[in-house]
Design a protein around this motif. Structure first.
Motif, short mmCIF file in Angstrom:
data_model
loop_
_atom_site.label_atom_id
_atom_site.label_comp_id
_atom_site.label_asym_id
_atom_site.label_seq_id
_atom_site.Cartn_x
_atom_site.Cartn_y
_atom_site.Cartn_z
N VAL A 25 -5.65 -4.41 -3.55
CA VAL A 25 -7.04 -4.25 -3.12
C VAL A 25 -7.27 -4.97 -1.80
O VAL A 25 -7.88 -4.42 -0.88
CB VAL A 25 -8.03 -4.76 -4.20
CG1 VAL A 25 -9.47 -4.64 -3.72
CG2 VAL A 25 -7.83 -4.00 -5.51
N ALA A 26 -6.77 -6.20 -1.70
CA ALA A 26 -6.99 -7.03 -0.51
C ALA A 26 -6.48 -6.37 0.77
O ALA A 26 -7.01 -6.61 1.85
CB ALA A 26 -6.33 -8.40 -0.70
N ALA A 27 -5.48 -5.51 0.66
CA ALA A 27 -4.95 -4.81 1.84
C ALA A 27 -6.02 -3.96 2.51
O ALA A 27 -5.96 -3.73 3.72
CB ALA A 27 -3.77 -3.94 1.43
N TRP A 28 -7.03 -3.52 1.74
CA TRP A 28 -8.04 -2.60 2.28
C TRP A 28 -9.44 -3.22 2.30
O TRP A 28 -10.32 -2.73 2.99
CB TRP A 28 -8.03 -1.30 1.47
CG TRP A 28 -6.64 -0.80 1.33
CD1 TRP A 28 -5.88 -0.77 0.19
CD2 TRP A 28 -5.80 -0.31 2.37
NE1 TRP A 28 -4.62 -0.29 0.47
CE2 TRP A 28 -4.55 0.01 1.80
CE3 TRP A 28 -5.98 -0.10 3.74
CZ2 TRP A 28 -3.49 0.51 2.54
CZ3 TRP A 28 -4.93 0.41 4.48
CH2 TRP A 28 -3.70 0.71 3.88
N GLN A 33 -12.76 -12.13 0.66
CA GLN A 33 -11.71 -12.90 0.00
C GLN A 33 -12.16 -14.25 -0.54
O GLN A 33 -11.36 -14.99 -1.11
CB GLN A 33 -10.52 -13.07 0.96
CG GLN A 33 -9.83 -11.75 1.26
CD GLN A 33 -9.31 -11.08 0.01
OE1 GLN A 33 -8.49 -11.64 -0.71
NE2 GLN A 33 -9.79 -9.89 -0.30
N THR A 34 -13.44 -14.59 -0.37
CA THR A 34 -13.99 -15.83 -0.93
C THR A 34 -15.25 -15.48 -1.72
O THR A 34 -15.88 -14.43 -1.48
CB THR A 34 -14.35 -16.85 0.16
OG1 THR A 34 -15.47 -16.35 0.92
CG2 THR A 34 -13.16 -17.14 1.08
N MET A 35 -15.65 -16.38 -2.62
CA MET A 35 -16.88 -16.14 -3.38
C MET A 35 -18.08 -16.08 -2.44
O MET A 35 -18.98 -15.27 -2.65
CB MET A 35 -17.07 -17.22 -4.45
CG MET A 35 -18.30 -16.96 -5.33
SD MET A 35 -18.35 -15.31 -6.11
CE MET A 35 -17.19 -15.56 -7.43
N ILE A 131 -11.90 6.16 4.71
CA ILE A 131 -10.69 5.52 4.19
C ILE A 131 -9.72 5.31 5.34
O ILE A 131 -9.52 6.21 6.17
CB ILE A 131 -10.03 6.40 3.10
CG1 ILE A 131 -11.04 6.70 1.98
CG2 ILE A 131 -8.78 5.73 2.54
CD1 ILE A 131 -10.59 7.77 1.01
N GLU A 132 -9.09 4.15 5.37
CA GLU A 132 -8.09 3.89 6.39
C GLU A 132 -6.91 4.84 6.16
O GLU A 132 -6.47 5.02 5.02
CB GLU A 132 -7.63 2.44 6.35
CG GLU A 132 -8.70 1.48 6.82
CD GLU A 132 -8.21 0.04 6.89
OE1 GLU A 132 -7.07 -0.19 7.33
OE2 GLU A 132 -9.00 -0.83 6.48
N PRO A 133 -6.36 5.45 7.23
CA PRO A 133 -5.29 6.44 7.09
C PRO A 133 -4.06 5.94 6.31
O PRO A 133 -3.42 6.71 5.63
CB PRO A 133 -4.92 6.79 8.52
CG PRO A 133 -6.17 6.52 9.29
CD PRO A 133 -6.81 5.34 8.61
#
Length: 169
Positions: A25-28, A33-35, A131-133
């Motif tokens: 998930v973090a890749a996109w 990434q923090t609360m 969406i990123e390609p």
């Protein structure tokens, strides 16, 4: 397979952060990434001050991800975009639980959410997703749900592919 959608609440934010930090998930979703970032990103929607609607995806009584939608016309950055405007909704999806990824769940979630939630709204006749390609898994899920390529564009300096689904498709 039972899929339902529960409105996202503040109590869900720790789970959402956990999903957002998972590598797939973090890749996109790099900017959450923090609360503090997650709370800031969702605060206005949760308080009813922003017209976007966030839901937890519940598969067979298990929370597996998050999906959100908004009317494109409510966000000025979309105003000049061709093929958008009144009656077009934007949608974002993440499947956070790793064992729920790669099982064909995405298209089923998209179809159910669009039918039950998005197209149930008055005046919505199309749904788009940017969406990123390189996010091939996501692109395939949206295409399997009936979305078709509309055009490429840039969002915050990053290339994106806009996919579109019309109600009558």
């Amino acid at each position: 397979m039972s899929i339902r959608f529960e409105p996202l609440t503040r109590e869900d934010l720790p789970q959402l952060l956990e999903w957002l930090q998972k590598p797939h998930v973090a890749a996109w979703w790099r900017d959450l990434q923090t609360m503090e970032q997650v709370e800031a990103d969702h605060r206005d929607a949760l308080d009813g001050k922003e017209p976007s609607f966030h839901f937890v995806i519940v598969l067979e009584e298990r929370r597996v991800g998050m999906i959100q939608w908004y009317r494109a016309s409510d966000f000025p950055e979309w105003e000049a975009t061709p093929l958008l405007g009144e009656g077009v909704a934007g949608i974002d999806l993440l499947i956070g639980e790793e064992d729920a990824v790669g099982r064909g769940l995405g298209p089923d979630v998209l179809r159910a959410f669009i039918e039950q939630i998005v197209f149930a709204e008055d005046g919505i006749h199309a749904v788009v997703a940017g969406i990123e390609p390189g996010n091939n898994r996501s692109i395939r899920a949206f295409e399997k749900a009936g979305f078709r390529f509309a055009f490429d564009y840039e969002e915050e300096g990053t290339p994106h592919r806009l996919l579109r689904l019309d109600r009558d498709a």
